[in-house]
Design a protein around this motif. Structure first.
Motif, PDB file in Angstrom:
ATOM      1  N   ASN A   1      46.637  17.694   7.557  1.00 28.40           N
ATOM      2  CA  ASN A   1      45.589  18.324   6.761  1.00 28.40           C
ATOM      3  C   ASN A   1      44.277  17.561   6.721  1.00 28.40           C
TER       4      ASN A   1
ATOM      5  N   ASP B   1      39.161  17.534   0.937  1.00 30.57           N
ATOM      6  CA  ASP B   1      39.926  18.285   1.924  1.00 30.57           C
ATOM      7  C   ASP B   1      39.396  17.972   3.324  1.00 30.57           C
TER       8      ASP B   1
ATOM      9  N   GLN C   1      39.689  19.586   6.048  1.00 32.27           N
ATOM     10  CA  GLN C   1      39.252  20.726   6.841  1.00 32.27           C
ATOM     11  C   GLN C   1      37.964  21.352   6.316  1.00 32.27           C
ATOM     12  N   THR C   2      37.798  21.364   4.996  1.00 32.25           N
ATOM     13  CA  THR C   2      36.622  22.031   4.423  1.00 32.25           C
ATOM     14  C   THR C   2      35.545  21.050   3.962  1.00 32.25           C
ATOM     15  N   GLY C   3      35.947  19.784   3.734  1.00 29.93           N
ATOM     16  CA  GLY C   3      35.006  18.798   3.222  1.00 29.93           C
ATOM     17  C   GLY C   3      34.750  18.928   1.725  1.00 29.93           C
ATOM     18  N   GLU C   4      35.502  19.801   1.061  1.00 30.71           N
ATOM     19  CA  GLU C   4      35.316  20.023  -0.370  1.00 30.71           C
ATOM     20  C   GLU C   4      36.204  19.107  -1.193  1.00 30.71           C
TER      21      GLU C   4
ATOM     22  N   PHE D   1      38.733  18.617  -3.849  1.00 30.40           N
ATOM     23  CA  PHE D   1      39.710  19.533  -4.427  1.00 30.40           C
ATOM     24  C   PHE D   1      40.554  18.896  -5.529  1.00 30.40           C
TER      25      PHE D   1
END
Length: 168
Positions: free
Chosen positions: A96, A124, A126-129, A131
């Motif tokens: 991930n 995250d 994959q999204t760079g957010e 979480f």
């Protein structure tokens, strides 16, 4: 003739000045170990983590674990070993991608014992957010001249327990 209280205060101030650099060095060493843990678990999707480097940061038998409110709000926790953490989380971290970074750190040192409270945010891969946020509570011992982690416990933040509450 010197005043005894002034002489004592002057001697105390001199001792503080002499000890301060040593204490600053200890704090920097402790915080470097904590940062190394953040670094070793962080990385992009597909990047293997250097768990041998992580093992070198911990004492044998060190405890890791997470606590949470639990389903009934009465609290629940789980203590695992470092090897349990690596076995359970290692594949997920690679698949991930995940970056955990400190957002606030407070360190207390008492001789060969250190306690670090470190707020974090998880990003995250994959999204760079961001979480997840929370606080790591880390205990370190200085053994044979090196700071090693004895325990690392964490709790994710929520509305009832925001990160700021850990630093009040």
């Amino acid at each position: 003739m010197k005043h005894p209280i002034r002489a004592a205060l002057a001697a105390s101030a001199a001792a503080i000045v002499v000890e301060a650099p040593a204490q600053a060095d200890e704090r920097a060493e402790v915080e470097a170990v904590v940062q190394a843990v953040y670094d070793v678990i962080s990385g992009p999707v597909g990047q293997a983590r250097d768990f041998e480097a992580m093992r070198a940061l911990f004492l044998p038998g060190a405890a890791m674990g997470a606590v949470s409110p639990g389903e009934d709000g009465q609290g629940q926790g789980r203590i695992i070993t470092l090897d349990d953490y690596i076995e359970r989380s290692g594949p997920w971290l690679v698949e991930n991608g995940f970056t955990e970074r400190p957002t606030r750190t407070e360190t207390t040192i008492y001789g060969e014992l250190a306690y670090v409270r470190s707020a974090y945010e998880g990003v995250d891969g994959q999204t760079g957010e961001v979480f997840v946020t929370g606080v790591n509570f880390i205990t370190l011992f200085k053994v044979e001249g090196e700071w090693k982690i004895a325990s690392l416990l964490w709790r994710s933040a929520d509305a009832d327990w925001p990160v700021e509450a850990a630093f009040e």
